[in-house]
Write an enzyme that holds these catalytic residues in place. Structure first.
Site, PDB file in Angstrom:
ATOM      1  N   TYR A 101     -17.411  59.395  52.431  1.00  0.00           N
ATOM      2  CA  TYR A 101     -16.981  59.663  53.765  1.00  0.00           C
ATOM      3  C   TYR A 101     -17.185  58.245  54.542  1.00  0.00           C
ATOM      4  O   TYR A 101     -18.021  57.546  53.863  1.00  0.00           O
ATOM      5  CB  TYR A 101     -18.327  60.379  54.564  1.00  0.00           C
ATOM      6  CG  TYR A 101     -18.305  60.254  55.992  1.00  0.00           C
ATOM      7  CD1 TYR A 101     -17.740  61.307  56.560  1.00  0.00           C
ATOM      8  CD2 TYR A 101     -19.075  59.527  56.571  1.00  0.00           C
ATOM      9  CE1 TYR A 101     -17.721  61.504  57.985  1.00  0.00           C
ATOM     10  CE2 TYR A 101     -19.038  59.565  57.880  1.00  0.00           C
ATOM     11  CZ  TYR A 101     -18.239  60.257  58.581  1.00  0.00           C
ATOM     12  OH  TYR A 101     -18.279  60.404  60.025  1.00  0.00           O
ATOM     13  N   GLU A 189     -12.173  58.441  61.530  1.00  0.00           N
ATOM     14  CA  GLU A 189     -13.278  59.324  60.275  1.00  0.00           C
ATOM     15  C   GLU A 189     -12.064  59.486  59.035  1.00  0.00           C
ATOM     16  O   GLU A 189     -11.285  60.182  59.251  1.00  0.00           O
ATOM     17  CB  GLU A 189     -13.877  60.427  60.929  1.00  0.00           C
ATOM     18  CG  GLU A 189     -14.672  61.080  59.883  1.00  0.00           C
ATOM     19  CD  GLU A 189     -15.397  62.355  60.402  1.00  0.00           C
ATOM     20  OE1 GLU A 189     -16.595  62.254  60.818  1.00  0.00           O
ATOM     21  OE2 GLU A 189     -14.598  63.524  60.426  1.00  0.00           O
TER      22      GLU A 189
END
Ligand code: GDP
Ligand code: MN
Length: 385
Positions: A101, A189
């Site tokens: 991530y 993101e």
């Protein structure tokens, strides 16, 4: 403004962030054409602005044109958590060793940029934050200094990404930060950021939220505006040129000035209510603006009562009151309205409202008493339903 995954990936690509080759399709036939072009196996991905598409069945691997046909047929038109799939993104399937991530966002509280990296990608970051907060490496970045190479390295090291992913991940973080700053985003993101068996790192998903205030320097954002997902209320508000943001509560709000509108949301919350929207009608609160504002609020099925909070400056109190009374001749309002007028000629304004008062039109002297009355009416309407 939020982008779809495929738009986010195109945005990433402009900053050199590696993404898989692919194409969009609005029909099953287009999906097959794109898949033939991209090369099998492909992944068929539902384009909706909501997470958890994989779990909902909106992401499928296809090894052949027949499989693409089958999956695209199922996914196009599918409902994913209230969002209808109108478009799919087809991309070359990736082999995955590890899912990570990475994100950059604005930490308003700290008045700094915030970078986050985790070796636990592929699941929602909120879940990781709740279960295992130590698994997320965080770094505040002073926007004046920017992200130094050493900062990017420390994020990757602290997140304990696999050694072979370090160089690729550091490179992507630097590009992602440039995308965040130069691309004028509020959020970028990548979840998951993947490591492939042959040691490459690339973005498998993209979430990009652009800062609307920077739109004037990005003529290319017009194509994102064109595909923007607005609910019925927001569409109507935009067509009438109103500054409106839809929320999920039951108290409709109209105020003049963005600051007063935000304070009004706070006061409604303070007295136990929940705002249905933000709506700033700006300086001129005449009858037509007021009628437009009420019309937009009226389209919201969750609204149980309406709070109109006006501070007269250049706009005088009696103009506002007359505007409200005239607007009521044009719009059949479904919910009771509570009005607080203060500032220039407030007395004259209140006198006009007093002359027209009814169960549906109530004047209150202060912001707090007006909010309390509006919330009381919303609760009452809710009980009666
Ligand atoms: P989200 O569920 O809406 O966040 O959609 P993502 O694009 O993040 O995909 C969800 C999951 O599907 C990923 O975490 C992967 O595990 C899987 N996935 C997506 N694309 C591929 C791919 O090209 N190859 C493989 N093997 N898995 C994929
Ligand atoms: Mn994802």
């Amino acid at each position: 403004m939020d982008l779809f995954e495929y738009q986010g990936k195109q945005y990433f690509a402009r900053f050199g962030i590696p993404v898989s080759p692919g194409g969009v399709a609005d029909t099953v036939d287009q999906a097959v054409t794109e898949s033939d072009r991209v090369g099998y196996p492909v992944v068929v991905k539902a384009q909706v602005q909501v997470g958890g598409r994989g779990k909902a069945g909106g992401i499928k691997l296809a090894r052949s044109a027949d499989e693409v046909r089958e999956h695209a047929t199922n996914i196009l038109g599918m409902d994913i958590r209230g969002h209808t799939v109108r478009r799919v993104w087809i991309e070359r399937a990736s082999d995955i060793s590890r899912e990570y991530y990475a994100s950059f966002t604005l930490d308003r509280g700290a008045r700094l940029h915030l970078g986050m990296v985790s070796a636990r990608g592929g699941v929602e970051i909120e879940q990781v934050a709740a279960e295992d907060p130590g698994a997320i490496a965080r770094l505040h970045i002073n926007p004046v200094h920017g992200l130094a190479d050493a900062d990017a390295r420390s994020l990757v090291e602290n997140a304990q990404l696999d050694r072979e992913a370090h160089a690729g991940a550091v490179d992507i973080l630097k590009k992602l930060y440039r995308c965040f700053v130069e691309g004028d985003a509020d959020l970028v993101e990548i979840n998951p950021l993947v490591l492939t068996p042959d040691g490459r790192v690339h973005a498998l998903d993209a979430k990009v939220s652009l800062d609307n205030n920077a739109e004037f320097r990005h003529p290319e954002w017009a194509e994102y505006r064109a595909t923007e997902v607005l609910d019925e209320r927001e569409q109507l508000a935009r067509s009438k040129g109103l500054q409106y943001i839809g929320l999920t509560g039951s108290v409709g709000i109209i105020a003049n000035g963005a600051g007063l509108a935000m304070s009004t949301l706070d006061v409604v919350n303070q007295v136990g209510g929940s705002p249905a929207n933000f709506l700033d009608i700006g300086g001129g609160a005449d009858a037509s603006v007021m009628a437009n504002a009420l019309e937009v609020i009226n389209t919201d099925p969750n609204v149980r009562s309406i709070l109109i909070n006006i501070f007269g400056g250049i706009t005088r109190g009696e103009e506002v009151a007359n505007g409200i009374v005239q607007a009521l001749e044009h719009v059949q309002i479904k919910s009771p309205m509570v009005i607080r007028i203060d500032g220039t000629n407030a007395e004259e304004g209140r006198a006009i409202l007093e002359a027209h008062k009814s169960d549906q039109l109530i004047s209150q002297p202060t912001m707090l008493s007006a909010a309390a009355k509006t919330v009381e009416l919303a609760n009452l309407a809710e009980v009666r339903r």
